[in-house]
Design a protein around this motif. Structure first.
Motif, PDB file in Angstrom:
ATOM      1  N   SER A   1       0.913  -1.262   0.157  1.00  0.00           N
ATOM      2  CA  SER A   1      -0.031   0.057  -0.083  1.00  0.00           C
ATOM      3  C   SER A   1       0.902   1.372   0.042  1.00  0.00           C
ATOM      4  O   SER A   1       1.907   1.322   0.521  1.00  0.00           O
ATOM      5  CB  SER A   1      -0.899   0.046   1.032  1.00  0.00           C
ATOM      6  OG  SER A   1      -1.689  -0.951   1.281  1.00  0.00           O
ATOM      7  N   ASN A   2       0.293   2.407  -0.704  1.00  0.00           N
ATOM      8  CA  ASN A   2       1.278   3.436  -0.673  1.00  0.00           C
ATOM      9  C   ASN A   2       0.885   4.316   0.527  1.00  0.00           C
ATOM     10  O   ASN A   2      -0.006   4.094   1.308  1.00  0.00           O
ATOM     11  CB  ASN A   2       0.706   4.339  -1.995  1.00  0.00           C
ATOM     12  CG  ASN A   2      -0.482   5.047  -1.915  1.00  0.00           C
ATOM     13  OD1 ASN A   2      -0.947   5.397  -0.852  1.00  0.00           O
ATOM     14  ND2 ASN A   2      -1.250   5.109  -2.807  1.00  0.00           N
ATOM     15  N   PRO A   3       1.738   5.070   0.997  1.00  0.00           N
ATOM     16  CA  PRO A   3       1.983   6.063   2.046  1.00  0.00           C
ATOM     17  C   PRO A   3       0.821   7.142   2.192  1.00  0.00           C
ATOM     18  O   PRO A   3       0.530   7.632   3.162  1.00  0.00           O
ATOM     19  CB  PRO A   3       3.240   6.471   2.187  1.00  0.00           C
ATOM     20  CG  PRO A   3       3.797   6.783   0.912  1.00  0.00           C
ATOM     21  CD  PRO A   3       3.153   5.393   0.276  1.00  0.00           C
ATOM     22  N   ASN A   4       0.059   7.195   1.279  1.00  0.00           N
ATOM     23  CA  ASN A   4      -0.853   8.136   1.209  1.00  0.00           C
ATOM     24  C   ASN A   4      -2.120   7.822   1.720  1.00  0.00           C
ATOM     25  O   ASN A   4      -3.317   8.532   1.799  1.00  0.00           O
ATOM     26  CB  ASN A   4      -1.040   8.998  -0.164  1.00  0.00           C
ATOM     27  CG  ASN A   4      -0.243   9.414  -0.726  1.00  0.00           C
ATOM     28  OD1 ASN A   4       1.080  10.321  -0.219  1.00  0.00           O
ATOM     29  ND2 ASN A   4       0.165   9.394  -2.207  1.00  0.00           N
ATOM     30  N   GLY A   5      -2.159   6.716   2.187  1.00  0.00           N
ATOM     31  CA  GLY A   5      -3.633   5.939   2.759  1.00  0.00           C
ATOM     32  C   GLY A   5      -4.560   5.505   1.692  1.00  0.00           C
ATOM     33  O   GLY A   5      -5.895   5.265   2.093  1.00  0.00           O
ATOM     34  N   ASN A   6      -4.164   5.257   0.406  1.00  0.00           N
ATOM     35  CA  ASN A   6      -5.114   4.774  -0.587  1.00  0.00           C
ATOM     36  C   ASN A   6      -4.985   3.443  -0.333  1.00  0.00           C
ATOM     37  O   ASN A   6      -4.434   2.866  -1.453  1.00  0.00           O
ATOM     38  CB  ASN A   6      -4.792   5.315  -2.057  1.00  0.00           C
ATOM     39  CG  ASN A   6      -4.993   6.823  -1.930  1.00  0.00           C
ATOM     40  OD1 ASN A   6      -5.827   7.509  -1.533  1.00  0.00           O
ATOM     41  ND2 ASN A   6      -4.126   7.630  -2.834  1.00  0.00           N
ATOM     42  N   CYS A   7      -5.631   2.672   0.503  1.00  0.00           N
ATOM     43  CA  CYS A   7      -5.592   1.407   0.522  1.00  0.00           C
ATOM     44  C   CYS A   7      -6.718   0.796   1.088  1.00  0.00           C
ATOM     45  O   CYS A   7      -7.892   1.372   1.240  1.00  0.00           O
ATOM     46  CB  CYS A   7      -4.777   1.060   1.878  1.00  0.00           C
ATOM     47  SG  CYS A   7      -3.147   2.044   2.156  1.00  0.00           S
ATOM     48  N   VAL A   8      -7.054  -0.649   0.654  1.00  0.00           N
ATOM     49  CA  VAL A   8      -7.931  -1.253   1.080  1.00  0.00           C
ATOM     50  C   VAL A   8      -7.446  -1.953   2.455  1.00  0.00           C
ATOM     51  O   VAL A   8      -6.233  -2.650   2.344  1.00  0.00           O
ATOM     52  CB  VAL A   8      -8.619  -2.416  -0.005  1.00  0.00           C
ATOM     53  CG1 VAL A   8      -9.486  -3.481   0.697  1.00  0.00           C
ATOM     54  CG2 VAL A   8      -9.150  -1.519  -1.025  1.00  0.00           C
ATOM     55  N   GLU A   9      -8.228  -2.322   3.376  1.00  0.00           N
ATOM     56  CA  GLU A   9      -7.924  -2.986   4.716  1.00  0.00           C
ATOM     57  C   GLU A   9      -8.830  -4.003   4.764  1.00  0.00           C
ATOM     58  O   GLU A   9     -10.046  -3.985   4.665  1.00  0.00           O
ATOM     59  CB  GLU A   9      -7.880  -2.029   5.725  1.00  0.00           C
ATOM     60  CG  GLU A   9      -6.784  -1.033   5.781  1.00  0.00           C
ATOM     61  CD  GLU A   9      -6.640   0.279   6.936  1.00  0.00           C
ATOM     62  OE1 GLU A   9      -5.710   0.423   7.602  1.00  0.00           O
ATOM     63  OE2 GLU A   9      -7.993   0.484   7.112  1.00  0.00           O
ATOM     64  N   VAL A  10      -8.378  -5.202   5.517  1.00  0.00           N
ATOM     65  CA  VAL A  10      -9.129  -6.456   5.558  1.00  0.00           C
ATOM     66  C   VAL A  10      -8.980  -6.916   7.098  1.00  0.00           C
ATOM     67  O   VAL A  10      -7.987  -6.530   7.916  1.00  0.00           O
ATOM     68  CB  VAL A  10      -8.761  -7.735   4.845  1.00  0.00           C
ATOM     69  CG1 VAL A  10      -9.216  -7.313   3.577  1.00  0.00           C
ATOM     70  CG2 VAL A  10      -7.613  -7.782   4.872  1.00  0.00           C
ATOM     71  N   ALA A  11     -10.170  -7.514   7.592  1.00  0.00           N
ATOM     72  CA  ALA A  11      -9.706  -7.734   8.900  1.00  0.00           C
ATOM     73  C   ALA A  11     -10.782  -9.188   8.974  1.00  0.00           C
ATOM     74  O   ALA A  11     -12.084  -9.347   8.320  1.00  0.00           O
ATOM     75  CB  ALA A  11     -10.565  -6.819  10.104  1.00  0.00           C
ATOM     76  N   ALA A  12     -10.373 -10.290   9.766  1.00  0.00           N
ATOM     77  CA  ALA A  12     -11.032 -11.360  10.261  1.00  0.00           C
ATOM     78  C   ALA A  12     -12.186 -11.041  11.198  1.00  0.00           C
ATOM     79  O   ALA A  12     -11.897 -10.397  12.547  1.00  0.00           O
ATOM     80  CB  ALA A  12     -10.296 -12.329  10.601  1.00  0.00           C
ATOM     81  N   LEU A  13     -13.461 -11.488  11.051  1.00  0.00           N
ATOM     82  CA  LEU A  13     -14.604 -11.214  11.929  1.00  0.00           C
ATOM     83  C   LEU A  13     -14.638 -12.185  12.785  1.00  0.00           C
ATOM     84  O   LEU A  13     -14.235 -13.323  12.376  1.00  0.00           O
ATOM     85  CB  LEU A  13     -15.981 -10.894  11.488  1.00  0.00           C
ATOM     86  CG  LEU A  13     -15.944  -9.624  10.512  1.00  0.00           C
ATOM     87  CD1 LEU A  13     -17.154  -9.752   9.546  1.00  0.00           C
ATOM     88  CD2 LEU A  13     -16.104  -8.402  11.309  1.00  0.00           C
TER      89      LEU A  13
END
Length: 77
Positions: free
Chosen positions: A23-35
């Motif tokens: 991911s780039n440092p500008n915060g243009n990301c997709v984040e994931v998490a296990a529920l």
């Protein structure tokens, strides 16, 4: 057991979010998490309190395997 739905505010989910090290440092990301239910939540890092998308393990597996097989290569620059 709690049921998580698409559109649930991502900030209210009891999870630890993670993103790709690519991911780039500008915060243009997709984040994931296990529920806790075994499903996977996804959010836009620029809008951490915005809506989360919730996927089953089977859906995430199909997507990741497709990505590994190059099925989405035409979508990247």
């Amino acid at each position: 057991m709690h049921e998580f739905r698409n559109g649930t505010p991502a900030g209210s989910l009891p999870v630890v979010w993670r993103k790709s090290r690519r991911s780039n440092p500008n915060g243009n990301c997709v984040e994931v998490a296990a529920l806790p239910t075994g499903e996977i939540a996804m959010r836009n890092s620029r809008h951490p309190e915005g809506p989360a998308l919730v996927y089953t393990r089977a859906e995430i597996t199909a997507f990741v395997l497709g990505a590994k097989d190059g099925e989405f290569d035409d979508m990247i620059v």
